[in-house]
Design a protein around this motif. Structure first.
Motif, PDB file in Angstrom:
ATOM      1  N   ALA A   1      37.275  32.370  38.470  1.00 46.01           N
ATOM      2  CA  ALA A   1      37.407  32.651  39.907  1.00 46.01           C
ATOM      3  C   ALA A   1      36.363  33.660  40.352  1.00 46.01           C
ATOM      4  O   ALA A   1      35.738  33.504  41.408  1.00 46.01           O
ATOM      5  CB  ALA A   1      38.815  33.173  40.203  1.00 46.01           C
ATOM      6  N   PHE A   2      36.155  34.678  39.541  1.00 44.95           N
ATOM      7  CA  PHE A   2      35.162  35.702  39.863  1.00 44.95           C
ATOM      8  C   PHE A   2      33.757  35.091  39.937  1.00 44.95           C
ATOM      9  O   PHE A   2      32.987  35.372  40.861  1.00 44.95           O
ATOM     10  CB  PHE A   2      35.220  36.806  38.807  1.00 44.95           C
ATOM     11  CG  PHE A   2      34.231  37.916  39.015  1.00 44.95           C
ATOM     12  CD1 PHE A   2      34.293  38.713  40.144  1.00 44.95           C
ATOM     13  CD2 PHE A   2      33.238  38.168  38.073  1.00 44.95           C
ATOM     14  CE1 PHE A   2      33.388  39.752  40.335  1.00 44.95           C
ATOM     15  CE2 PHE A   2      32.330  39.196  38.251  1.00 44.95           C
ATOM     16  CZ  PHE A   2      32.409  39.992  39.385  1.00 44.95           C
TER      17      PHE A   2
ATOM     18  N   ALA B   1      41.628  37.114  49.215  1.00 48.46           N
ATOM     19  CA  ALA B   1      42.334  35.841  49.432  1.00 48.46           C
ATOM     20  C   ALA B   1      41.628  34.696  48.718  1.00 48.46           C
ATOM     21  O   ALA B   1      42.272  33.857  48.060  1.00 48.46           O
ATOM     22  CB  ALA B   1      42.437  35.555  50.932  1.00 48.46           C
ATOM     23  N   GLU B   2      40.311  34.662  48.827  1.00 53.61           N
ATOM     24  CA  GLU B   2      39.533  33.604  48.177  1.00 53.61           C
ATOM     25  C   GLU B   2      39.687  33.678  46.658  1.00 53.61           C
ATOM     26  O   GLU B   2      39.874  32.653  45.983  1.00 53.61           O
ATOM     27  CB  GLU B   2      38.052  33.749  48.557  1.00 53.61           C
ATOM     28  CG  GLU B   2      37.143  32.696  47.937  1.00 53.61           C
ATOM     29  CD  GLU B   2      35.668  32.997  48.164  1.00 53.61           C
ATOM     30  OE1 GLU B   2      34.840  32.254  47.583  1.00 53.61           O
ATOM     31  OE2 GLU B   2      35.341  33.961  48.890  1.00 53.61           O
ATOM     32  N   TYR B   3      39.634  34.878  46.131  1.00 56.19           N
ATOM     33  CA  TYR B   3      39.754  35.088  44.684  1.00 56.19           C
ATOM     34  C   TYR B   3      41.119  34.612  44.177  1.00 56.19           C
ATOM     35  O   TYR B   3      41.217  33.879  43.185  1.00 56.19           O
ATOM     36  CB  TYR B   3      39.546  36.570  44.371  1.00 56.19           C
ATOM     37  CG  TYR B   3      39.807  36.951  42.929  1.00 56.19           C
ATOM     38  CD1 TYR B   3      38.930  36.584  41.913  1.00 56.19           C
ATOM     39  CD2 TYR B   3      40.941  37.702  42.584  1.00 56.19           C
ATOM     40  CE1 TYR B   3      39.168  36.939  40.588  1.00 56.19           C
ATOM     41  CE2 TYR B   3      41.190  38.055  41.270  1.00 56.19           C
ATOM     42  CZ  TYR B   3      40.302  37.672  40.276  1.00 56.19           C
ATOM     43  OH  TYR B   3      40.549  38.016  38.978  1.00 56.19           O
ATOM     44  N   GLN B   4      42.198  35.016  44.852  1.00 47.94           N
ATOM     45  CA  GLN B   4      43.539  34.629  44.426  1.00 47.94           C
ATOM     46  C   GLN B   4      43.733  33.116  44.476  1.00 47.94           C
ATOM     47  O   GLN B   4      44.369  32.527  43.596  1.00 47.94           O
ATOM     48  CB  GLN B   4      44.594  35.317  45.312  1.00 47.94           C
ATOM     49  CG  GLN B   4      44.662  36.831  45.129  1.00 47.94           C
ATOM     50  CD  GLN B   4      45.082  37.233  43.724  1.00 47.94           C
ATOM     51  OE1 GLN B   4      45.741  36.488  43.016  1.00 47.94           O
ATOM     52  NE2 GLN B   4      44.668  38.427  43.301  1.00 47.94           N
TER      53      GLN B   4
ATOM     54  N   VAL C   1      41.975  31.603  41.477  1.00 50.13           N
ATOM     55  CA  VAL C   1      42.751  31.821  40.247  1.00 50.13           C
ATOM     56  C   VAL C   1      43.851  30.769  40.137  1.00 50.13           C
ATOM     57  O   VAL C   1      44.033  30.133  39.081  1.00 50.13           O
ATOM     58  CB  VAL C   1      43.354  33.248  40.212  1.00 50.13           C
ATOM     59  CG1 VAL C   1      44.338  33.374  39.051  1.00 50.13           C
ATOM     60  CG2 VAL C   1      42.258  34.292  40.067  1.00 50.13           C
ATOM     61  N   LYS C   2      44.601  30.568  41.223  1.00 46.84           N
ATOM     62  CA  LYS C   2      45.676  29.574  41.219  1.00 46.84           C
ATOM     63  C   LYS C   2      45.130  28.174  40.939  1.00 46.84           C
ATOM     64  O   LYS C   2      45.732  27.398  40.182  1.00 46.84           O
ATOM     65  CB  LYS C   2      46.402  29.590  42.567  1.00 46.84           C
ATOM     66  CG  LYS C   2      47.243  30.826  42.804  1.00 46.84           C
ATOM     67  CD  LYS C   2      47.900  30.777  44.176  1.00 46.84           C
ATOM     68  CE  LYS C   2      48.689  32.055  44.450  1.00 46.84           C
ATOM     69  NZ  LYS C   2      49.260  32.048  45.823  1.00 46.84           N
ATOM     70  N   GLN C   3      43.998  27.862  41.549  1.00 48.41           N
ATOM     71  CA  GLN C   3      43.389  26.535  41.373  1.00 48.41           C
ATOM     72  C   GLN C   3      43.020  26.292  39.913  1.00 48.41           C
ATOM     73  O   GLN C   3      43.334  25.233  39.347  1.00 48.41           O
ATOM     74  CB  GLN C   3      42.144  26.432  42.249  1.00 48.41           C
ATOM     75  CG  GLN C   3      41.370  25.121  42.099  1.00 48.41           C
ATOM     76  CD  GLN C   3      40.069  25.160  42.890  1.00 48.41           C
ATOM     77  OE1 GLN C   3      40.038  25.646  44.013  1.00 48.41           O
ATOM     78  NE2 GLN C   3      38.997  24.659  42.290  1.00 48.41           N
TER      79      GLN C   3
ATOM     80  N   GLU D   1      35.200  46.753  44.962  1.00 51.25           N
ATOM     81  CA  GLU D   1      34.949  46.588  46.398  1.00 51.25           C
ATOM     82  C   GLU D   1      34.728  45.115  46.740  1.00 51.25           C
ATOM     83  O   GLU D   1      35.228  44.604  47.752  1.00 51.25           O
ATOM     84  CB  GLU D   1      33.728  47.425  46.806  1.00 51.25           C
ATOM     85  CG  GLU D   1      33.465  47.443  48.298  1.00 51.25           C
ATOM     86  CD  GLU D   1      32.297  48.342  48.668  1.00 51.25           C
ATOM     87  OE1 GLU D   1      31.699  48.114  49.740  1.00 51.25           O
ATOM     88  OE2 GLU D   1      31.976  49.273  47.893  1.00 51.25           O
ATOM     89  N   LEU D   2      34.005  44.424  45.862  1.00 54.74           N
ATOM     90  CA  LEU D   2      33.723  42.995  46.075  1.00 54.74           C
ATOM     91  C   LEU D   2      35.024  42.184  46.091  1.00 54.74           C
ATOM     92  O   LEU D   2      35.237  41.351  46.979  1.00 54.74           O
ATOM     93  CB  LEU D   2      32.791  42.489  44.969  1.00 54.74           C
ATOM     94  CG  LEU D   2      32.505  40.985  44.922  1.00 54.74           C
ATOM     95  CD1 LEU D   2      31.692  40.576  46.143  1.00 54.74           C
ATOM     96  CD2 LEU D   2      31.762  40.624  43.639  1.00 54.74           C
ATOM     97  N   LEU D   3      35.889  42.421  45.123  1.00 53.54           N
ATOM     98  CA  LEU D   3      37.133  41.661  45.056  1.00 53.54           C
ATOM     99  C   LEU D   3      38.096  42.038  46.183  1.00 53.54           C
ATOM    100  O   LEU D   3      38.862  41.190  46.654  1.00 53.54           O
ATOM    101  CB  LEU D   3      37.813  41.854  43.702  1.00 53.54           C
ATOM    102  CG  LEU D   3      37.189  41.096  42.525  1.00 53.54           C
ATOM    103  CD1 LEU D   3      38.083  41.187  41.302  1.00 53.54           C
ATOM    104  CD2 LEU D   3      36.943  39.636  42.857  1.00 53.54           C
ATOM    105  N   ASN D   4      38.050  43.289  46.616  1.00 58.12           N
ATOM    106  CA  ASN D   4      38.874  43.683  47.760  1.00 58.12           C
ATOM    107  C   ASN D   4      38.461  42.926  49.017  1.00 58.12           C
ATOM    108  O   ASN D   4      39.303  42.516  49.817  1.00 58.12           O
ATOM    109  CB  ASN D   4      38.768  45.189  48.008  1.00 58.12           C
ATOM    110  CG  ASN D   4      39.513  46.005  46.965  1.00 58.12           C
ATOM    111  OD1 ASN D   4      40.440  45.503  46.333  1.00 58.12           O
ATOM    112  ND2 ASN D   4      39.115  47.258  46.766  1.00 58.12           N
TER     113      ASN D   4
END
Length: 409
Positions: free
Chosen positions: A145-146, A122-125, A128-130, A115-118
């Motif tokens: 990222a998490f 956008a912020e999480y993704q 991850v890329k960064q 639920e948190l990651l849902n």
């Protein structure tokens, strides 16, 4: 009838797997246990110790009621894709629940983390890329990222291997809108990566494999059911080998040396100029271990590189693997007990995904990958055994195990 699903590799089946199987059946109240099992190559990019047929026998003898093969296109992938394929098979078979082992042992943190990651997707993704741009491996970037999310709530430790995989099962259930309920059993005694035995009768598969290949010939019998020990010895006696990467190194070197750079770039997981590094390093390496140690970088995990090597060995291309969508296109039946047969009969009329028990009755590009992988797994064997094992992929019907009599029919 009610079924609980397990996602397994059984490389080999050990006492921890037996505990998980029995505890899962109890926790779910299920009448049947369905094991979705990787074929002859595994999620970490390794060859299975013994064939999927021998491991199917291990599973059926210790309480599994249906054994379904997880196709190569899912079984040899990162955790997210691995989970997508496995959950889609269990959902297709009408499982009421899936039960996985985890370091956490409680299901609520998995649901809360999903639920948190849902809510921070956008912020999480972006994070991850960064982190990947900064040179981190994909798993490390996900963990970082998490931990970097702007929230005070982090209910689950996503740096632990079984928590990571369990979390992906939960995410797959949500993505696929699957009807099954996720359950988890706390891992006991041995950790996933533990390499040595202790006083507990439960040891990690890693430590058991290490003992099997040790020069000291350590006794694994306290840590596996007697049937596992018997089947391992029987397989080694008949085939002259327990499979590991060193057996395949000459084949890998031959494959790499005879492929052009352009051909290598088409192979799945060969990215960012890795083909140049592979070509350069493999020419001078004298063993798979030496090759991997020289190939390893901070950016790529050992597992990621090992999977790439596997796809080179099997000449599996990006185009071939891209045919694996979010749901497995068939159900390859490897074996069943009496309860498994009864369960199949109860759900057969509602199955929308083809059930494959004989290869001549079905064809699919992903099934072609499974067949090729089985042939490659057998390539290290002498003739005529090699040809026999390759033909077995077509000739072997699903095993039927009579649990009451304790024998295969």
């Amino acid at each position: 009838m009610k079924a609980v699903g397990l996602v397994v590799e059984y490389n080999p089946f050990h006492n921890g797997h037996l505990y998980h199987l029995e505890a899962s059946k109890t926790a779910s109240g299920a009448d049947a246990v369905i094991a979705v099992m990787s074929g002859n190559f595994l999620q970490r990019g390794e060859p299975a110790l013994v064939s999927k047929w021998a491991r199917t026998k291990m599973a059926l003898k210790q309480g599994a009621d249906l054994v379904i093969e997880l196709p190569y296109a899912y079984a040899t992938q990162k955790a997210e894709t691995f989970a997508d394929g496995a959950i889609s098979i269990l959902e297709a078979l009408g499982c009421s629940s899936v039960c996985f082992g985890s370091e956490n042992g409680e299901i609520s943190p998995f649901l809360e983390t999903a639920e948190l990651l849902n809510s921070h997707h956008a912020e999480y993704q972006q994070l991850v890329k960064q982190f990947m741009k900064e040179g981190m491996s994909y798993p490390s970037a996900q963990t970082s990222a998490f931990l970097s999310l702007e929230t005070d709530s982090r209910p689950l430790d996503l740096s632990l291997p079984n928590n990571i995989l369990g979390f992906q099962y939960v995410r797959a259930i949500q993505k696929q809108k699957a009807s099954m309920r996720p359950l988890t059993i706390k891992r006991t005694a041995a950790g996933y990566h533990d390499e040595d035995f202790n006083s507990s009768p439960i040891a990690s598969a890693t430590s058991i494999r290490k003992a099997l290949f040790s020069d000291e010939q350590k006794d694994i019998s306290p840590f596996v059911p007697s049937s596992t020990n018997e089947l391992l010895r029987e397989y080694e006696s008949e085939h002259g080998v327990l499979h590991h990467w060193e057996n395949y190194f000459n084949l890998l070197k031959y494959t790499v040396c005879t492929m052009s750079m352009e051909e290598m770039r088409q192979i799945y997981e060969v990215e960012e100029g890795l083909e140049n590094r592979v070509k350069s390093v493999i020419m001078h390496a004298e063993s798979f271990k030496e090759f991997m140690e020289q190939l390893k970088t901070k950016r790529y995990t050992w597992t990621r590189l090992q999977r790439m090597c596997l796809h080179l060995l099997t000449r599996t291309t990006k185009d071939q693997m891209q045919q694996a969508g979010g749901r497995a296109p068939y159900l390859r039946l490897l074996g069943m007990s009496d309860a498994g047969r009864s369960y199949l009969n109860s759900v057969k009329k509602n199955l929308e995904t083809p059930l494959v028990s004989v290869l001549s009755s079905f064809s699919h590009p992903l099934l072609d990958l499974d067949i090729k992988a089985s042939a490659v797994h057998a390539m290290i064997l002498p003739e005529p055994l090699r040809s026999h094992c390759i033909k077995r992929e077509y000739s072997t019907r699903p095993f039927q195990y009579d649990r009451e009599k304790g024998c295969f029919l």
